[in-house]
Design a protein around this motif. Structure first.
Motif, PDB file in Angstrom:
ATOM      1  N   VAL A 177       0.879  -1.034   0.102  1.00 46.85           N
ATOM      2  CA  VAL A 177       0.036   0.141  -0.131  1.00 46.85           C
ATOM      3  C   VAL A 177       0.971   1.347  -0.165  1.00 46.85           C
ATOM      4  N   ASN A 178       0.968   1.936  -1.081  1.00 47.38           N
ATOM      5  CA  ASN A 178       1.685   3.026  -1.102  1.00 47.38           C
ATOM      6  C   ASN A 178       0.789   4.459  -0.648  1.00 47.38           C
ATOM      7  N   PRO A 179       1.649   5.311   0.085  1.00 45.17           N
ATOM      8  CA  PRO A 179       0.842   6.487   0.610  1.00 45.17           C
ATOM      9  C   PRO A 179       0.490   7.345  -0.553  1.00 45.17           C
ATOM     10  N   TYR A 180      -0.559   8.037  -0.313  1.00 47.99           N
ATOM     11  CA  TYR A 180      -1.428   8.778  -1.270  1.00 47.99           C
ATOM     12  C   TYR A 180      -1.589   9.982  -0.752  1.00 47.99           C
ATOM     13  N   ILE A 181      -1.889  11.091  -1.916  1.00 48.80           N
ATOM     14  CA  ILE A 181      -2.540  12.306  -1.236  1.00 48.80           C
ATOM     15  C   ILE A 181      -3.744  12.629  -2.428  1.00 48.80           C
ATOM     16  N   TYR A 182      -4.422  13.599  -1.926  1.00 44.96           N
ATOM     17  CA  TYR A 182      -5.439  14.107  -2.868  1.00 44.96           C
ATOM     18  C   TYR A 182      -5.041  15.274  -3.897  1.00 44.96           C
ATOM     19  N   PRO A 183      -5.441  15.611  -4.761  1.00 45.38           N
ATOM     20  CA  PRO A 183      -5.165  16.687  -5.633  1.00 45.38           C
ATOM     21  C   PRO A 183      -5.028  17.860  -4.730  1.00 45.38           C
ATOM     22  N   SER A 184      -6.150  17.996  -4.025  1.00 43.16           N
ATOM     23  CA  SER A 184      -6.347  19.446  -3.268  1.00 43.16           C
ATOM     24  C   SER A 184      -5.360  19.715  -2.479  1.00 43.16           C
ATOM     25  N   VAL A 185      -4.403  18.837  -1.962  1.00 49.84           N
ATOM     26  CA  VAL A 185      -3.182  19.115  -1.228  1.00 49.84           C
ATOM     27  C   VAL A 185      -1.937  19.613  -2.183  1.00 49.84           C
ATOM     28  N   LEU A 186      -1.943  19.041  -3.316  1.00 52.44           N
ATOM     29  CA  LEU A 186      -1.062  19.632  -4.381  1.00 52.44           C
ATOM     30  C   LEU A 186      -1.553  20.823  -4.771  1.00 52.44           C
ATOM     31  N   ILE A 187      -2.707  21.200  -4.914  1.00 53.48           N
ATOM     32  CA  ILE A 187      -2.950  22.569  -5.255  1.00 53.48           C
ATOM     33  C   ILE A 187      -2.924  23.631  -4.029  1.00 53.48           C
ATOM     34  N   ALA A 188      -3.210  23.268  -2.917  1.00 54.58           N
ATOM     35  CA  ALA A 188      -2.804  23.902  -1.904  1.00 54.58           C
ATOM     36  C   ALA A 188      -1.401  24.432  -1.798  1.00 54.58           C
ATOM     37  N   LEU A 189      -0.428  23.364  -1.994  1.00 59.32           N
ATOM     38  CA  LEU A 189       0.867  23.469  -1.639  1.00 59.32           C
ATOM     39  C   LEU A 189       1.318  24.441  -3.006  1.00 59.32           C
ATOM     40  N   ILE A 190       0.764  24.419  -4.192  1.00 54.74           N
ATOM     41  CA  ILE A 190       1.274  25.143  -5.165  1.00 54.74           C
ATOM     42  C   ILE A 190       0.786  26.756  -5.016  1.00 54.74           C
ATOM     43  N   VAL A 191      -0.513  26.846  -4.476  1.00 54.81           N
ATOM     44  CA  VAL A 191      -0.927  28.080  -4.263  1.00 54.81           C
ATOM     45  C   VAL A 191      -0.023  28.943  -3.002  1.00 54.81           C
TER      46      VAL A 191
END
Lengths: 338, 354
Positions: A177-191
């Motif tokens: 089981v690989n760790p995952y994130i949702y796209p929202s996290v990526l977007i938040a960090l980009i912001v």
């Protein structure tokens, strides 16, 4: 050497925040290690459950740097979620137009607040207090029921897991089981990164610091204080709606009581991250760590199991007190040096 | 012509003109909407009616506003912890009187002990805020943010997250009415707090000191005033007021719900101060203005309830009213208005000359 000393105060506070976060996390790993605290996923969950707050805390930091404050963000988040849910579920609007509409509402909200603050010179606290009432009441006018979002496009955004190729563990069935994130996290960090660059390297960002440091001097320097402030509040309104959207991706529902006290969490995160409410000083990465510290405390309480939810409030308040007093001690030491 | 003009100027220039005008406006809208607004009836020897309700329900807000006015005047900042502190005070009172039980029919400790404990805890919370603001020179909003976050948490810790009921008739008197007295008790408490504070400020130099410190803290110190002590005092007093208000809130429902007692009242209190024509930047203040502001907000709330608007939706109307009133009071708006008037006047003279 001189430069190093100059940096000390504020950088030091930021360093303490970051160190505190890691110390807390390591303590958590030692204490709750068997329960799975040391899993990468638990760490990533901090980001997942706080993606919206990261954006909100970032925009709050900008407002605080100008010496203002915005206590309407929590209500704006609730309004955003409600409008999204209402448009998609009750009116059958598609996910993309609904999100665009919500962001537009955020812009308008920021524009009105910014106009009142910058051009009518009303205290930001009062303006955003009214904004807070307005947005929360509007949420109730749209619907007093809880609306769950079932729009497929929206849910596909919310549930799209992005797996990391590394850091996985083998579960009981023998599957990795690989760790995952949702796209929202990526977007938040980009912001977060965009805002960081904007604050640090653009003319607009520098003028925000200048205005917060000393409005009179900024004016005499030839900066357009009013317009800059207006822009800041517009940006803030937009980001509040955007944060609301990310928050909604996490909750997938809209109801009146949603995100209550969010504004205070955002302010507390910023303060813990070293932003001064008098303006002129602040760093968005500090606020990120403020949010993470808050998330860690919540995770602690979840893992501990027997502690009640109010311990979160008390611990955050204690941390807040610690950082505030530390800030004031530093400020005093600085004054003495002069 | 000129005398009537100066009279108008005198009236509109009066400090309490705007707050009073707002209050009247709200009341007039009420009379139009519900003609029975000013009707007062007597039931079981107690006065009933919308207007009595406004005065009664507004009591806590008035008490909060009195404390808040002084805090704002002295430090130029707001105390956002008052609602949470009142919940904490109520929780302490119930905890002492119920002896830790969840529901009780009799006092486990003398009533006065509960009252003193509540007021004392309020004052202690205020002193903590005061210490942070006055001594450590932390911005008031941040300093009080600590208790804002922790207050309800500590109260829940005390009540174990449950509601504590005190089903004693005597306990309900403070929030309802004393037999034989036609007016609800909270009204008297509010009046006493206002009058005592007023005389304390006017008969001693304290009011002047507070204004001086609020105008310029450094200058006040240079002329020999102890700015720190005065700021500290105002915060302690504000906490004291929150304690009293907490008692009334608890007594009204003869129970304590730490999550909801006094919720959002800090915002109403700050609004009351702003509506009363006080600058949130500190300095000169008007206690009476804040009291009028508090009743205006309460009248507005009661009006909206009377118009059968749900509690959740009330904030929208409150927000609109607040923005209008605050904009009218802002110096920028006055500048714009005078500029516009001058433009019109100059246009007229130009026309006449032509």
């Amino acid at each position: 050497m001189k430069k190093l000393k100059k940096m000390e105060g504020n950088q030091f506070l930021l360093a303490i925040t970051i160190i505190l976060f890691f110390v807390m996390y390591i303590i958590g790993m030692i204490v709750f290690g068997e329960k799975g605290f040391s899993k990468t996923q638990v760490f990533l969950n901090l980001f997942i459950s706080n993606a919206g707050l990261i954006v909100i805390a970032t925009s709050m930091t900008i407002v605080l740097i100008t010496g203002g404050i915005d206590i309407s963000v929590g209500s704006v988040v609730a309004m955003t979620c409600m409008i999204l849910a209402y448009m998609m579920e009750n009116k059958g609007v598609g996910a993309v137009p609904a999100v665009l509409f919500v962001l537009f509402i955020g812009l308008v909200f920021g524009l009105v607040q910014g106009f009142l603050v910058a051009y009518m010179k009303i205290q930001p606290f009062i303006v955003t207090l009214a904004g807070m009432f307005f947005a929360r009441g509007m949420t109730a006018i749209i619907s007093t029921d809880m609306i769950s979002i079932k729009n497929e496009t929206f849910l596909s955004w919310a549930q799209a897991k992005m797996y990391f190729p590394i850091g996985g563990y083998v579960n009981k069935k023998g599957i990795i089981v690989n760790p995952y994130i949702y796209p929202s996290v990526l977007i938040a960090l980009i912001v977060l990164v965009i805002i960081f660059i904007m604050l640090k390297y653009t003319k607009f960002g520098r003028s925000i610091y200048a205005i917060g440091g000393n409005e009179q001097s900024a004016l005499l320097m030839g900066l357009n204080v009013r317009r800059t402030k207006l822009k800041v509040y517009i940006l803030n309104g937009f980001l509040a709606a955007f944060g609301g959207f990310l928050f909604c991706l996490n909750t997938c529902s809209g109801f009146v009581e949603q995100a209550k006290g969010f504004e205070m969490e955002a302010i507390a995160s910023a303060v813990i991250g070293g932003t001064l409410l008098t303006g002129g000083v602040g760093n968005v990465f500090g606020s990120l760590f403020g949010v993470l510290i808050k998330g860690t405390i919540e995770t602690f309480i979840n893992f501990q199991g027997t502690l009640s939810s109010w311990w979160t409030k008390i611990t955050i308040a204690a941390l807040l007190a610690f950082f505030i007093i530390l800030q004031s001690v530093f400020a005093k030491a600085k004054e003495k040096k002069k | 012509m000129s005398s009537s003009k100066s009279l108008i100027k005198k009236v509109t220039g009066f400090r309490l003109f705007l707050p009073l005008a707002c209050l009247f406006l709200v009341l007039i809208i009420n009379v139009i909407k519900t003609p029975t607004f000013f009707n007062i009836t007597i039931q079981n020897g107690v006065l009933y009616g919308y207007i009595i309700d406004v005065i009664n329900r507004g009591s806590e807000l008035v008490i909060f506003a009195v404390g808040m006015t002084l805090v704002v005047a002295a430090s130029g900042g707001t105390d956002i912890s008052v609602g949470a502190v009142s919940a904490l005070a109520g929780a302490v009172c119930c905890f002492v009187l119920s002896g830790g039980e969840q529901s009780t029919d009799f006092y486990h400790a003398p009533y006065i002990l509960g009252v003193v404990a509540a007021i004392l805890i309020g004052a202690i919370c205020g002193a903590w805020n005061g210490f942070l603001v006055a001594k450590l020179k932390i911005q008031p909003m941040v300093a009080t943010l600590i208790l804002f976050t922790a207050g309800r948490g500590i109260a829940q810790l005390l009540t174990d997250g449950q509601m504590i009921y005190l089903r004693v008739d005597h306990f309900k008197m403070l929030g309802a009415s004393i037999p034989g007295v036609p007016l609800p008790t909270p009204v008297f408490v509010a009046i006493i707090v206002v009058i005592l504070t007023y005389f304390l400020l006017k008969k001693t130099a304290l009011g002047l000191y507070i204004e001086t410190v609020g105008c310029n803290s450094k200058a006040a110190r240079l002329v020999g005033l102890n700015s720190t002590a005065i700021k500290f005092l105002t915060y302690t007093f504000c906490g004291f007021c929150s304690g009293i208000a907490g008692l009334i809130i608890t007594s009204r429902v003869y129970s304590i719900d730490a999550n909801n007692a006094g919720l959002n009242l800090e915002l109403d209190a700050i609004l009351a101060v702003a509506l009363g024509g006080n600058s949130l930047g500190g300095g000169k203040f008007s206690l009476l203005g804040s009291v009028i502001g508090a009743y205006t907000i309460q009248a507005l709330t009661t009006t909206l309830y009377a118009m059968s608007i749900s509690a959740d939706q009330i904030p929208v109307y409150k927000a609109i009213v607040v923005v209008i009133i605050v904009t009218l009071q802002s110096p920028e708006f006055t500048k714009m208005r005078t500029a516009l008037a001058a433009k019109i006047a100059s246009g007229k003279t130009a026309k006449e000359a032509a």
